[in-house]
Design an enzyme around this catalytic site. Structure first.
Site, PDB file in Angstrom:
ATOM      1  N   CYS A   1       0.817  -1.226   0.000  1.00  0.00           N
ATOM      2  CA  CYS A   1       0.000   0.000   0.000  1.00  0.00           C
ATOM      3  C   CYS A   1       0.848   1.273   0.000  1.00  0.00           C
ATOM      4  O   CYS A   1       0.326   2.348  -0.232  1.00  0.00           O
ATOM      5  CB  CYS A   1      -0.970   0.010   1.174  1.00  0.00           C
ATOM      6  SG  CYS A   1      -0.195   0.245   2.788  1.00  0.00           S
TER       7      CYS A   1
ATOM      8  N   HIS B   1      -1.502  11.017  16.100  1.00  0.00           N
ATOM      9  CA  HIS B   1      -2.017  10.284  14.943  1.00  0.00           C
ATOM     10  C   HIS B   1      -0.932   9.370  14.371  1.00  0.00           C
ATOM     11  O   HIS B   1       0.189   9.799  14.125  1.00  0.00           O
ATOM     12  CB  HIS B   1      -2.469  11.283  13.875  1.00  0.00           C
ATOM     13  CG  HIS B   1      -2.894  10.677  12.594  1.00  0.00           C
ATOM     14  ND1 HIS B   1      -4.116  10.058  12.433  1.00  0.00           N
ATOM     15  CD2 HIS B   1      -2.272  10.602  11.400  1.00  0.00           C
ATOM     16  CE1 HIS B   1      -4.222   9.625  11.188  1.00  0.00           C
ATOM     17  NE2 HIS B   1      -3.112   9.947  10.542  1.00  0.00           N
TER      18      HIS B   1
ATOM     19  N   HIS C   1      -4.248   4.574  10.054  1.00  0.00           N
ATOM     20  CA  HIS C   1      -5.567   3.942  10.114  1.00  0.00           C
ATOM     21  C   HIS C   1      -5.405   2.432  10.144  1.00  0.00           C
ATOM     22  O   HIS C   1      -4.373   1.907   9.728  1.00  0.00           O
ATOM     23  CB  HIS C   1      -6.411   4.353   8.906  1.00  0.00           C
ATOM     24  CG  HIS C   1      -6.792   5.789   8.920  1.00  0.00           C
ATOM     25  ND1 HIS C   1      -5.966   6.779   8.431  1.00  0.00           N
ATOM     26  CD2 HIS C   1      -7.894   6.419   9.400  1.00  0.00           C
ATOM     27  CE1 HIS C   1      -6.552   7.959   8.598  1.00  0.00           C
ATOM     28  NE2 HIS C   1      -7.727   7.765   9.177  1.00  0.00           N
TER      29      HIS C   1
ATOM     30  N   ASP D   1      -8.595  -5.701   6.209  1.00  0.00           N
ATOM     31  CA  ASP D   1      -8.277  -6.409   4.966  1.00  0.00           C
ATOM     32  C   ASP D   1      -6.872  -7.016   4.989  1.00  0.00           C
ATOM     33  O   ASP D   1      -6.274  -7.268   3.962  1.00  0.00           O
ATOM     34  CB  ASP D   1      -8.432  -5.481   3.769  1.00  0.00           C
ATOM     35  CG  ASP D   1      -7.487  -4.274   3.812  1.00  0.00           C
ATOM     36  OD1 ASP D   1      -6.658  -4.179   4.752  1.00  0.00           O
ATOM     37  OD2 ASP D   1      -7.568  -3.429   2.911  1.00  0.00           O
TER      38      ASP D   1
ATOM     39  N   ARG E   1      -4.862  -4.691   9.060  1.00  0.00           N
ATOM     40  CA  ARG E   1      -3.756  -4.002   8.398  1.00  0.00           C
ATOM     41  C   ARG E   1      -3.668  -2.605   9.005  1.00  0.00           C
ATOM     42  O   ARG E   1      -4.443  -1.725   8.698  1.00  0.00           O
ATOM     43  CB  ARG E   1      -3.970  -3.906   6.895  1.00  0.00           C
ATOM     44  CG  ARG E   1      -2.867  -3.103   6.180  1.00  0.00           C
ATOM     45  CD  ARG E   1      -3.011  -3.142   4.667  1.00  0.00           C
ATOM     46  NE  ARG E   1      -4.298  -2.694   4.203  1.00  0.00           N
ATOM     47  CZ  ARG E   1      -4.596  -1.440   3.819  1.00  0.00           C
ATOM     48  NH1 ARG E   1      -3.665  -0.500   3.864  1.00  0.00           N
ATOM     49  NH2 ARG E   1      -5.814  -1.126   3.406  1.00  0.00           N
TER      50      ARG E   1
ATOM     51  N   CYS F   1      -2.099   0.603   8.893  1.00  0.00           N
ATOM     52  CA  CYS F   1      -1.406   1.384   7.876  1.00  0.00           C
ATOM     53  C   CYS F   1      -0.870   2.637   8.571  1.00  0.00           C
ATOM     54  O   CYS F   1      -1.635   3.519   8.956  1.00  0.00           O
ATOM     55  CB  CYS F   1      -2.411   1.725   6.778  1.00  0.00           C
ATOM     56  SG  CYS F   1      -1.704   2.536   5.355  1.00  0.00           S
TER      57      CYS F   1
END
Length: 130
Positions: A67, A103, A106, A110, A118, A120
């Site tokens: 990704c 932060h 996310h 999947d 996952r 990310c």
């Protein structure tokens, strides 16, 4: 607004983190895909919060999802908080450091491993400790 164990003013965070990391960690920004330092990183160790140094992810949970951002299939229990994110016309789950509220990225359902997760994560949101 939620209180976290580590709290600083936004001016203190900006001075400590610098503009790029501040924009991601404190203002919920993101780095461009395939540009982050830890996207293809594969050493043994742990990944810590880039703001407060809390250990968040183990290298054994890291995988290449393709990704463009570092991906993990699990976090260290109790270190990540999950927040519903409805920005940009999407419904996602934001992940933040449970110690300072910064932060990280996310989490999606999947993932290819048995956890189905996952995480990310922005490279600028983490530091590696080998």
């Amino acid at each position: 607004m939620k209180k976290y164990p580590i709290e600083k003013t936004e001016a203190e965070w900006l001075e400590e983190l610098g503009p790029e990391r501040y924009a991601i960690l404190r203002k919920k920004g993101t780095e461009r895909p395939f540009t982050g330092e830890y996207n293809l990183h594969a050493e043994n160790g742990a990944y810590n919060c880039g703001a407060c140094n809390t250990q968040l992810f183990e290298s054994t949970n890291k995988f290449d999802s393709g990704c463009g951002w570092p991906s993990f299939d699990a976090s260290i229990e109790g270190t990540v908080e999950y927040i519903r994110d409805t920005t940009h016309g999407m419904i996602r789950t934001e992940i933040v450091c449970a110690n300072c509220g910064s932060h990280l990225g996310h989490v999606f359902n999947d993932g290819p491993t048995e956890t189905g997760q996952r995480y990310c994560v922005n490279s600028a949101s983490i530091n590696f400790k080998g």
